[in-house]
Design a protein around this motif. Structure first.
Motif, PDB file in Angstrom:
ATOM      1  N   LYS A  25       0.634  -1.378   0.056  1.00  0.00           N
ATOM      2  CA  LYS A  25       0.079   0.009   0.022  1.00  0.00           C
ATOM      3  C   LYS A  25       0.983   1.425   0.191  1.00  0.00           C
ATOM      4  O   LYS A  25       0.572   2.524  -0.345  1.00  0.00           O
ATOM      5  CB  LYS A  25      -0.936   0.206   1.260  1.00  0.00           C
ATOM      6  CG  LYS A  25      -2.025  -1.055   1.167  1.00  0.00           C
ATOM      7  CD  LYS A  25      -2.948  -1.060   2.197  1.00  0.00           C
ATOM      8  CE  LYS A  25      -3.987  -2.092   2.184  1.00  0.00           C
ATOM      9  NZ  LYS A  25      -4.909  -2.147   3.165  1.00  0.00           N
ATOM     10  N   SER A  26       2.066   1.162   0.298  1.00  0.00           N
ATOM     11  CA  SER A  26       3.068   2.130   0.284  1.00  0.00           C
ATOM     12  C   SER A  26       3.694   2.438  -1.121  1.00  0.00           C
ATOM     13  O   SER A  26       4.603   2.987  -1.377  1.00  0.00           O
ATOM     14  CB  SER A  26       4.044   2.214   1.498  1.00  0.00           C
ATOM     15  OG  SER A  26       4.807   1.058   1.496  1.00  0.00           O
ATOM     16  N   GLY A  27       3.539   1.521  -1.989  1.00  0.00           N
ATOM     17  CA  GLY A  27       3.863   1.667  -3.369  1.00  0.00           C
ATOM     18  C   GLY A  27       5.253   0.476  -3.478  1.00  0.00           C
ATOM     19  O   GLY A  27       6.027   0.740  -4.336  1.00  0.00           O
ATOM     20  N   ASP A  28       5.304  -0.588  -2.670  1.00  0.00           N
ATOM     21  CA  ASP A  28       6.241  -1.296  -2.901  1.00  0.00           C
ATOM     22  C   ASP A  28       6.156  -2.266  -3.725  1.00  0.00           C
ATOM     23  O   ASP A  28       5.227  -3.401  -3.641  1.00  0.00           O
ATOM     24  CB  ASP A  28       6.685  -1.879  -1.345  1.00  0.00           C
ATOM     25  CG  ASP A  28       7.908  -2.884  -1.178  1.00  0.00           C
ATOM     26  OD1 ASP A  28       8.168  -3.739  -2.162  1.00  0.00           O
ATOM     27  OD2 ASP A  28       8.599  -2.612  -0.398  1.00  0.00           O
ATOM     28  N   ARG A  29       6.798  -2.323  -4.937  1.00  0.00           N
ATOM     29  CA  ARG A  29       6.385  -3.001  -6.192  1.00  0.00           C
ATOM     30  C   ARG A  29       6.781  -4.688  -5.585  1.00  0.00           C
ATOM     31  O   ARG A  29       5.789  -5.534  -5.965  1.00  0.00           O
ATOM     32  CB  ARG A  29       6.965  -2.928  -7.158  1.00  0.00           C
ATOM     33  CG  ARG A  29       6.864  -3.708  -8.297  1.00  0.00           C
ATOM     34  CD  ARG A  29       5.454  -3.745  -8.967  1.00  0.00           C
ATOM     35  NE  ARG A  29       5.210  -5.102  -9.836  1.00  0.00           N
ATOM     36  CZ  ARG A  29       5.117  -4.548 -11.107  1.00  0.00           C
ATOM     37  NH1 ARG A  29       5.578  -3.570 -11.683  1.00  0.00           N
ATOM     38  NH2 ARG A  29       5.065  -5.631 -11.827  1.00  0.00           N
ATOM     39  N   GLU A  30       7.862  -4.989  -4.912  1.00  0.00           N
ATOM     40  CA  GLU A  30       8.159  -6.396  -4.561  1.00  0.00           C
ATOM     41  C   GLU A  30       7.056  -6.893  -3.826  1.00  0.00           C
ATOM     42  O   GLU A  30       6.777  -8.163  -3.971  1.00  0.00           O
ATOM     43  CB  GLU A  30       9.508  -6.461  -3.940  1.00  0.00           C
ATOM     44  CG  GLU A  30       9.986  -7.670  -3.592  1.00  0.00           C
ATOM     45  CD  GLU A  30      11.429  -7.651  -2.819  1.00  0.00           C
ATOM     46  OE1 GLU A  30      11.566  -8.838  -2.091  1.00  0.00           O
ATOM     47  OE2 GLU A  30      12.049  -6.509  -2.681  1.00  0.00           O
ATOM     48  N   ALA A  31       6.615  -6.084  -2.783  1.00  0.00           N
ATOM     49  CA  ALA A  31       5.419  -6.603  -1.927  1.00  0.00           C
ATOM     50  C   ALA A  31       4.208  -7.001  -2.720  1.00  0.00           C
ATOM     51  O   ALA A  31       3.461  -7.840  -2.431  1.00  0.00           O
ATOM     52  CB  ALA A  31       5.480  -5.731  -0.732  1.00  0.00           C
ATOM     53  N   LEU A  32       3.805  -5.867  -3.762  1.00  0.00           N
ATOM     54  CA  LEU A  32       2.838  -6.144  -4.383  1.00  0.00           C
ATOM     55  C   LEU A  32       2.826  -7.181  -5.212  1.00  0.00           C
ATOM     56  O   LEU A  32       1.784  -8.070  -5.288  1.00  0.00           O
ATOM     57  CB  LEU A  32       2.630  -4.784  -5.258  1.00  0.00           C
ATOM     58  CG  LEU A  32       1.257  -4.640  -5.814  1.00  0.00           C
ATOM     59  CD1 LEU A  32      -0.030  -4.923  -4.985  1.00  0.00           C
ATOM     60  CD2 LEU A  32       1.183  -3.414  -6.594  1.00  0.00           C
ATOM     61  N   ASP A  33       3.831  -7.648  -5.901  1.00  0.00           N
ATOM     62  CA  ASP A  33       4.127  -8.724  -6.719  1.00  0.00           C
ATOM     63  C   ASP A  33       3.967 -10.045  -5.866  1.00  0.00           C
ATOM     64  O   ASP A  33       3.181 -11.048  -6.118  1.00  0.00           O
ATOM     65  CB  ASP A  33       5.463  -8.830  -7.156  1.00  0.00           C
ATOM     66  CG  ASP A  33       5.607  -7.873  -8.478  1.00  0.00           C
ATOM     67  OD1 ASP A  33       4.445  -7.723  -9.124  1.00  0.00           O
ATOM     68  OD2 ASP A  33       6.818  -7.575  -8.782  1.00  0.00           O
ATOM     69  N   ARG A  34       4.379  -9.984  -4.436  1.00  0.00           N
ATOM     70  CA  ARG A  34       4.109 -11.320  -3.548  1.00  0.00           C
ATOM     71  C   ARG A  34       2.597 -11.397  -3.275  1.00  0.00           C
ATOM     72  O   ARG A  34       2.242 -12.477  -3.524  1.00  0.00           O
ATOM     73  CB  ARG A  34       4.871 -11.337  -2.575  1.00  0.00           C
ATOM     74  CG  ARG A  34       6.478 -11.412  -2.527  1.00  0.00           C
ATOM     75  CD  ARG A  34       6.981 -12.575  -3.360  1.00  0.00           C
ATOM     76  NE  ARG A  34       6.417 -13.829  -2.940  1.00  0.00           N
ATOM     77  CZ  ARG A  34       6.005 -14.830  -3.432  1.00  0.00           C
ATOM     78  NH1 ARG A  34       6.005 -14.925  -4.716  1.00  0.00           N
ATOM     79  NH2 ARG A  34       5.671 -15.868  -2.746  1.00  0.00           N
ATOM     80  N   CYS A  35       1.997 -10.347  -3.016  1.00  0.00           N
ATOM     81  CA  CYS A  35       0.461 -10.324  -2.898  1.00  0.00           C
ATOM     82  C   CYS A  35      -0.202 -11.078  -4.133  1.00  0.00           C
ATOM     83  O   CYS A  35      -1.020 -11.793  -3.780  1.00  0.00           O
ATOM     84  CB  CYS A  35      -0.215  -8.816  -2.471  1.00  0.00           C
ATOM     85  SG  CYS A  35       0.352  -8.367  -1.091  1.00  0.00           S
ATOM     86  N   ILE A  36       0.228 -10.626  -5.330  1.00  0.00           N
ATOM     87  CA  ILE A  36      -0.697 -11.105  -6.272  1.00  0.00           C
ATOM     88  C   ILE A  36      -0.234 -12.749  -6.574  1.00  0.00           C
ATOM     89  O   ILE A  36      -1.141 -13.418  -6.781  1.00  0.00           O
ATOM     90  CB  ILE A  36       0.004 -10.280  -7.765  1.00  0.00           C
ATOM     91  CG1 ILE A  36      -0.553  -8.642  -7.724  1.00  0.00           C
ATOM     92  CG2 ILE A  36      -0.453 -11.116  -8.682  1.00  0.00           C
ATOM     93  CD1 ILE A  36       0.285  -8.016  -8.727  1.00  0.00           C
ATOM     94  N   SER A  37       0.952 -13.240  -6.379  1.00  0.00           N
ATOM     95  CA  SER A  37       1.462 -14.523  -6.499  1.00  0.00           C
ATOM     96  C   SER A  37       0.571 -15.364  -5.213  1.00  0.00           C
ATOM     97  O   SER A  37       0.057 -16.373  -5.682  1.00  0.00           O
ATOM     98  CB  SER A  37       2.736 -14.454  -6.058  1.00  0.00           C
ATOM     99  OG  SER A  37       3.564 -13.972  -7.345  1.00  0.00           O
ATOM    100  N   LEU A  38       0.532 -14.801  -4.145  1.00  0.00           N
ATOM    101  CA  LEU A  38      -0.060 -15.703  -3.013  1.00  0.00           C
ATOM    102  C   LEU A  38      -1.498 -15.608  -3.043  1.00  0.00           C
ATOM    103  O   LEU A  38      -2.135 -16.680  -2.663  1.00  0.00           O
ATOM    104  CB  LEU A  38       0.303 -14.886  -1.557  1.00  0.00           C
ATOM    105  CG  LEU A  38       1.728 -15.219  -1.145  1.00  0.00           C
ATOM    106  CD1 LEU A  38       2.279 -13.922   0.086  1.00  0.00           C
ATOM    107  CD2 LEU A  38       1.957 -16.402  -0.744  1.00  0.00           C
ATOM    108  N   VAL A  48      -3.444 -16.130  -5.604  1.00  0.00           N
ATOM    109  CA  VAL A  48      -3.647 -17.358  -6.344  1.00  0.00           C
ATOM    110  C   VAL A  48      -4.090 -18.542  -5.462  1.00  0.00           C
ATOM    111  O   VAL A  48      -5.305 -19.131  -5.840  1.00  0.00           O
ATOM    112  CB  VAL A  48      -2.849 -17.859  -7.133  1.00  0.00           C
ATOM    113  CG1 VAL A  48      -2.887 -19.202  -8.173  1.00  0.00           C
ATOM    114  CG2 VAL A  48      -2.134 -16.642  -8.236  1.00  0.00           C
ATOM    115  N   GLY A  49      -3.768 -18.753  -4.194  1.00  0.00           N
ATOM    116  CA  GLY A  49      -4.022 -19.818  -3.466  1.00  0.00           C
ATOM    117  C   GLY A  49      -4.998 -19.333  -2.356  1.00  0.00           C
ATOM    118  O   GLY A  49      -5.631 -20.048  -1.606  1.00  0.00           O
TER     119      GLY A  49
END
Length: 230
Positions: free
Chosen positions: A134-147, A149-150
């Motif tokens: 939510k603070s614009g951390d792209r790495e964290a956002l990518d992990r949210c997208i991946s996680l 899925v399940g």
């Protein structure tokens, strides 16, 4: 005697003597408590050093002391292989210094999320990454997208994407995903606005045209729906 043992290269004997003093006294002086941790590390006993520091941290409330103690304990905990036991230390540091510009906050937040992933707690990992994203951390956002899925926590993922507006609008992949999730949530007008931006960048994306047409159709806006669906 403790000093003599230590500087004669007999750190183990110095540590044994402090341990005996601990057994005899209700509490050790502060300097001996700190030396005990140092000697435990010098004698390749990081587990003991970690346990001693963890006890001290639990009883310490002074932020200045915590700012030194917690990073020391985290480093020793890593040496001791106590990764899961580091979770409360990361949490304590983040909670204590969140309102500051301490550069360790982002690092420890990522480590906390990664540790949750390592122990198999995907939901807590998602939540930790969500706060970062939510603070614009792209790495964290990518992990949210991946996680996700399940986990199927799509509503929370969508809010994180919307909170990272500048990041989303600068990345076509994120832009298309956010528009798609908005359409699936029946937030069609918002979805249309993002699809319009996306298609300015990627005019040949047939799937995006199709989904944009469906969004218009859902609003009974048939002319643009036909344009994008045909």
């Amino acid at each position: 005697a403790i000093t003599t043992f230590r500087y004669n290269g007999e750190a183990g004997r110095a540590l044994d003597l402090i341990n005996r003093l601990q057994d005899q006294a209700a509490d050790l002086p502060e300097d001996l408590r700190e030396l005990r941790v140092t000697l435990a590390r010098e004698t390749s006993q990081p587990q003991i050093a970690f346990n001693l520091l963890a006890i001290k941290i639990r009883t310490t409330k002074n932020p200045a002391e915590l700012k030194k103690l917690i990073p020391d304990a985290i480093q020793i905990g890593i040496e001791a292989g106590q990764l899961e036991q580091l979770i409360p230390l990361y949490q304590r540091y983040i909670a204590t210094f969140r309102a500051t510009d301490d550069p360790r906050i982002r690092d420890y937040s990522h480590r906390l999320a990664q540790t949750y992933e390592w122990i198999g707690d995907a939901n807590k990992a998602f939540e930790a990454y969500l706060t970062l994203s939510k603070s614009g951390d792209r790495e964290a956002l990518d992990r949210c997208i991946s996680l996700n899925v399940g986990l199927f926590r799509t509503a929370e993922l969508l809010e994180a994407l919307l909170a990272a507006d500048a990041l989303v609008k600068s990345d076509d992949k994120l832009l298309a995903l956010t528009a798609k999730l908005l359409a699936e949530a029946a937030r069609r007008e918002e979805a249309i606005a993002l699809y319009d931006i996306y298609l300015d960048h990627c005019p040949d994306d047939a799937q995006a045209h199709f989904l944009l047409g469906l969004a218009h159709d859902g609003l009974l806006d048939f002319d643009p729906a036909v344009t994008h669906l045909t």
